[in-house]
Each structure stands twice: as structure tokens, then as C-alpha cells.
Scaffold this motif. Structure first.
Motif, mmCIF file in Angstrom:
data_model
loop_
_atom_site.group_PDB
_atom_site.id
_atom_site.type_symbol
_atom_site.label_atom_id
_atom_site.label_comp_id
_atom_site.label_asym_id
_atom_site.label_seq_id
_atom_site.Cartn_x
_atom_site.Cartn_y
_atom_site.Cartn_z
ATOM 1 N N ARG A 5 10.513 -3.165 -3.203
ATOM 2 C CA ARG A 5 9.581 -4.524 -3.251
ATOM 3 C C ARG A 5 10.252 -5.633 -2.966
ATOM 4 O O ARG A 5 9.739 -6.549 -2.447
ATOM 5 C CB ARG A 5 8.911 -4.810 -4.766
ATOM 6 N N ILE A 6 11.607 -5.626 -2.946
ATOM 7 C CA ILE A 6 12.465 -7.057 -2.614
ATOM 8 C C ILE A 6 12.282 -7.003 -1.091
ATOM 9 O O ILE A 6 11.973 -8.426 -0.477
ATOM 10 C CB ILE A 6 13.829 -6.811 -2.971
ATOM 11 N N GLY A 7 12.314 -6.073 -0.287
ATOM 12 C CA GLY A 7 12.443 -6.253 1.022
ATOM 13 C C GLY A 7 10.839 -6.431 1.584
ATOM 14 O O GLY A 7 10.485 -7.179 2.530
ATOM 15 N N GLY A 8 9.854 -5.398 1.008
ATOM 16 C CA GLY A 8 8.498 -5.227 1.502
ATOM 17 C C GLY A 8 7.534 -6.376 1.096
ATOM 18 O O GLY A 8 6.735 -6.725 1.817
ATOM 19 N N ASN A 54 0.830 -1.392 0.118
ATOM 20 C CA ASN A 54 -0.178 -0.025 -0.012
ATOM 21 C C ASN A 54 0.986 1.275 -0.064
ATOM 22 O O ASN A 54 0.219 2.408 -0.551
ATOM 23 C CB ASN A 54 -0.964 -0.132 1.271
ATOM 24 N N PHE A 55 2.155 1.258 0.527
ATOM 25 C CA PHE A 55 2.970 2.366 0.402
ATOM 26 C C PHE A 55 4.133 2.379 -0.748
ATOM 27 O O PHE A 55 4.708 3.385 -0.799
ATOM 28 C CB PHE A 55 3.528 2.325 1.854
ATOM 29 N N ILE A 56 4.384 1.232 -1.137
ATOM 30 C CA ILE A 56 5.580 1.156 -2.113
ATOM 31 C C ILE A 56 5.100 1.358 -3.367
ATOM 32 O O ILE A 56 3.883 0.942 -3.818
ATOM 33 C CB ILE A 56 6.211 -0.289 -2.083
ATOM 34 N N ASP A 57 5.807 2.148 -4.180
ATOM 35 C CA ASP A 57 5.675 2.462 -5.512
ATOM 36 C C ASP A 57 5.907 1.209 -6.295
ATOM 37 O O ASP A 57 7.120 0.632 -6.070
ATOM 38 C CB ASP A 57 6.339 3.595 -6.192
ATOM 39 N N PRO A 58 5.059 0.600 -7.179
ATOM 40 C CA PRO A 58 5.353 -0.522 -7.897
ATOM 41 C C PRO A 58 6.657 -0.347 -8.750
ATOM 42 O O PRO A 58 7.267 -1.442 -8.996
ATOM 43 C CB PRO A 58 4.115 -0.707 -8.993
ATOM 44 N N ALA A 59 6.950 0.806 -9.159
ATOM 45 C CA ALA A 59 8.301 0.950 -10.013
ATOM 46 C C ALA A 59 9.483 0.868 -8.881
ATOM 47 O O ALA A 59 10.559 0.941 -9.458
ATOM 48 C CB ALA A 59 8.209 2.280 -10.798
ATOM 49 N N ASP A 60 9.484 1.175 -7.828
ATOM 50 C CA ASP A 60 10.469 0.900 -6.804
ATOM 51 C C ASP A 60 10.895 -0.391 -6.597
ATOM 52 O O ASP A 60 10.400 -1.067 -5.536
ATOM 53 C CB ASP A 60 10.039 1.874 -5.617
ATOM 54 N N THR A 61 11.509 -1.129 -7.263
ATOM 55 C CA THR A 61 11.861 -2.421 -7.191
ATOM 56 C C THR A 61 12.610 -3.001 -6.128
ATOM 57 O O THR A 61 12.534 -4.016 -5.576
ATOM 58 C CB THR A 61 12.408 -2.943 -8.708
ATOM 59 N N TRP A 62 13.576 -2.211 -5.685
ATOM 60 C CA TRP A 62 14.447 -2.378 -4.563
ATOM 61 C C TRP A 62 13.575 -2.503 -3.162
ATOM 62 O O TRP A 62 13.739 -3.319 -2.405
ATOM 63 C CB TRP A 62 15.440 -1.452 -4.387
#
Length: 383
Positions: free
Chosen positions: A253-256, A243-251
Motif C-alpha cells: 500500500r505504501i508504494g501503490g 484493485n490488485f493490492i490486498d488491504p492487509a498488505d500494508t507494505w
């Protein structure tokens, strides 16, 4: 932590269930996005803003499954050709069929319903060829296929180890370069110059595939349990981060998303191995059909939504898409049952006649047993 002594099953219902969940999450996310684009309150779809994490879950599953089905083939070069052909057939056969049908449908819409020009695709030859062969950064009439380019890349890296264990150095260097590339982005330091396809070759998504590989190796070798509270925490982190991560922020995404997805996978597989949980039949069927649902859902959502808007039934858009989601799930299963399975079985049975005798001698003996039973390769292969 104990060494696992019991035999590891060839197929895992937990993987099928997770594939179903991942496909549904991605579909619900795109419904949420579509409602926002046409300025309709997303209603229940707003709860699935984190649904893009289904892609991260797919990548973790892929690493797990490809290791599960092919770890015994490492350092056995004679299996390299069968390995790649199974992977390519599984990815391309149905994709090309859906791409063809979607193209025909789109051209038909353009011809008979000019007001639906909002669905734009050039069909320029070079662009189309890139899409058909899933070249990185391609543009496809099926937008989700960017993920299949990553799948193919991972298959290639894993295949190198089948050719020779010494080639493990190449995936290892790719991972090292991926981490260095990420550090360079975060610190502003240039460890090495960027080049075409740099972001693809050294994408953080490489790490999510590795999560699946490591997860399988850990489960295969050791007996351990994951506390229920950790599973719940992983689930909460997955949806909160989404809900808080931008899908384009791939790094991020790895942790979250990637790490919680690994915890959820290990937890569910552990429950299955202990015999403490069984999945409803419809979940497993949806897992079988998840690839088709994944491929078709965006065009279907777009067409249904805009037809309702053209007919001035905006109040029915949300309800209509809920009905369509259920219908797509059922239809995907029917396509899997009556089209995908027969096509793949036919290809698996006959494609070997094209290649040399020695290749048939290695593979056909396996096919006689595995095809009727929906082998671990056929049933569990990742997206």
C-alpha cells in the motif's frame, strides 16, 4: 527549482477537497464490501474496490496538515500542552458523541428488533474502554476507528519535537525500526525480536505520515511544478494498485497508494497556490464534514441494507444505498455545522479556564482571533 518567497496560506481548499474525496472513497469501498457479503452484484460500487486507499490518502494529508499548522511550534515547549489538547479534543469529542449514539442505537435495535442481531458488540467494560480511548488493536462499534489510533501515535511523535528538537531522534529511530521491520518480513531475517504492539509501533503507515511531512516542507520552501501527465499517472496507479493490492498488505500500500496520494496532494495544492483552480462549495463543505461521514457510514450502511433485506426488497439495496450515501453526506454536513463546530468552539473557548493562568495567557490571545475565523488548526486538522 526556485525557493518559494510568497507567503504560504494558512488554509488550503485543496486539503479540504482531498479529505472529502478520501471519506467518499472509504465509504464507497465499504459499500462494495457490503454488497459482496450479502451476495448482491456490486454494480457501480465495484469500481471502488480501491476505495480503501482513502485511508492512505488520509494519512498523507495528516502528515501535511500537522506540519503546516504546527511547524512554527517546534522547539517551543510552552506550546506542547495546547498542541496536545487541541489534538485530543478534535479526535475524541465527536468520536465519543458518535460512539454513544451508535451504542444507544445498537442496544435499541437489539431490544426492539431481535432479528437484527447481526450487529454484534459485546460492550464488555475493558473492550469498551479500549475503544473509547482508541488503544491500538481495539474493537469498536465504529470499525474505522483503528485509523485514529495511528493518528494519535503520529501526534505523539510530532509533539516530541515541540518539546525539544533533540527528541527528533525518537521519530527517526521509529522510522528506522519500521524500515528494518519491513526488511525482516521480506527477507525472513530477524533484526530484532517482535513484542506486543510491534506491528502498530513500526507500521508502514508511519511512512505515509512522513510523506505528508516531507511534501509540506518541500512545498513550503520551494516552487516547483508537477507535470499533468505525472498527476494522471499517479491517479491511475492509485486506482489500479487498489484493485490488485490486498488491504492487509500494508507494505504494498505504501508504494501503490501512499506515494501516488502524495503526488496528487502536491499537484492539487500547487494548482491552488498558482490560482489556477477553485473548488465547488459543496466539496469544501463535505471536506469539513468528512470526519463525521467517516465515523458514521458503516453503521448506517449496515442498518439500511439489512432492513431492506428483512423487508424482502433486495432489488432496492443498491439504489437505497446510493440514496443513503447522498443523504449521509448532507447529514454529515448538518451535524458538522450544528453540532461539531459549536461543540468544538465551546470546548476551545472554555477548556482553558480549567488550567493555569500562564497557559491561558499563551493561548487565549490566539483564540480571540482564530476561533471566529475557523483557524487553520480547527479547519484543517486531519482525521
Amino acid at each position: 527549482m526556485l525557493v518559494r518567497s510568497a507567503p504560504f496560506p494558512k488554509t488550503l481548499d485543496s486539503i479540504q477537497a482531498l479529505r472529502a474525496i478520501a471519506a467518499l472513497l472509504v465509504t464507497l469501498f465499504h459499500l462494495y464490501i457490503k454488497m459482496g457479503q450479502i451476495h448482491i452484484p456490486p454494480s457501480v460500487f465495484g469500481y471502488f474496490k480501491a476505495g480503501f486507499g482513502g485511508v492512505d490518502l488520509f494519512f498523507v494529508i495528516s502528515g501535511f496538515v500537522i506540519t503546516h499548522t504546527n511547524a512554527s511550534k517546534i522547539a517551543t515547549p510552552r506550546y506542547l500542552l495546547p498542541y496536545f489538547k487541541k489534538r485530543l479534543v478534535r479526535i475524541y469529542a465527536i468520536y465519543w458523541l458518535v460512539f454513544l449514539l451508535a451504542s444507544v442505537g445498537l442496544l435499541g435495535l437489539h431490544a426492539f428488533a431481535p432479528s437484527l442481531q447481526w450487529i454484534a458488540y459485546s460492550f464488555e467494560p475493558f473492550t469498551t474502554l479500549k475503544a473509547l480511548f482508541l488503544v491500538p488493536a481495539h474493537e469498536s462499534i465504529l470499525p474505522v476507528t483503528w485509523t485514529l489510533s495511528y493518528e494519535l501515535y503520529f501526534y505523539i511523535l510530532f509533539g516530541l519535537m515541540i518539546l525539544s528538537p533533540f527528541l527528533l531522534i525518537i521519530p527517526a529511530l521509529v522510522l528506522a525500526a519500521t524500515v528494518l521491520s519491513g526488511l525482516a518480513r521480506w527477507t525472513g531475517l530477524a533484526f530484532f525480536p517482535e513484542f506486543p504492539f510491534h506491528d502498530f509501533l513500526f507500521s508502514p503507515f508511519n511512512l505515509e505520515f512522513c510523506f505528508g511531512v516531507v511534501g509540506y516542507l518541500a512545498l513550503r520552501r520551494y516552487r516547483f511544478s508537477i507535470p499533468p501527465v505525472l498527476t494522471v499517472v499517479a491517479l491511475l496507479v492509485f486506482f489500479l494498485a487498489g484493485n490488485f493490492i490486498d488491504p492487509a498488505d500494508t507494505w504494498l500500500r505504501i508504494g501503490g497508494l501512499g506515494l501516488p496520494a502524495l503526488v496528487l496532494l502536491l499537484s492539487l495544492v500547487n494548482l491552488e497556490l498558482s490560482g489556477r483552480f477553485q473548488y465547488p462549495d459543496w466539496v469544501l463543505k463535505l471536506g469539513d464534514a468528512s470526519y463525521l461521514l467517516y465515523l458514521i457510514h458503516i453503521p448506517v450502511i449496515m442498518v439500511v441494507t439489512h432492513i431492506l433485506l428483512m423487508k424482502h426488497h433486495s432489488e432496492l439495496v443498491i439504489l437505497g444505498n446510493v440514496v443513503v450515501l447522498v443523504g449521509m453526506s448532507w447529514f454529515s454536513w448538518q451535524l458538522h455545522r450544528w453540532v461539531e463546530k459549536p461543540v468544538l468552539n465551546w470546548i476551545y473557548a472554555y477548556r482553558y479556564r480549567i488550567f493555569g493562568f500562564s497557559y491561558r495567557a499563551v493561548v487565549l490571545a490566539q483564540l480571540r482571533v482564530r476561533i471566529p475565523k475557523q483557524s487553520d488548526d480547527h479547519k484543517m486538522i486531519s482525521h
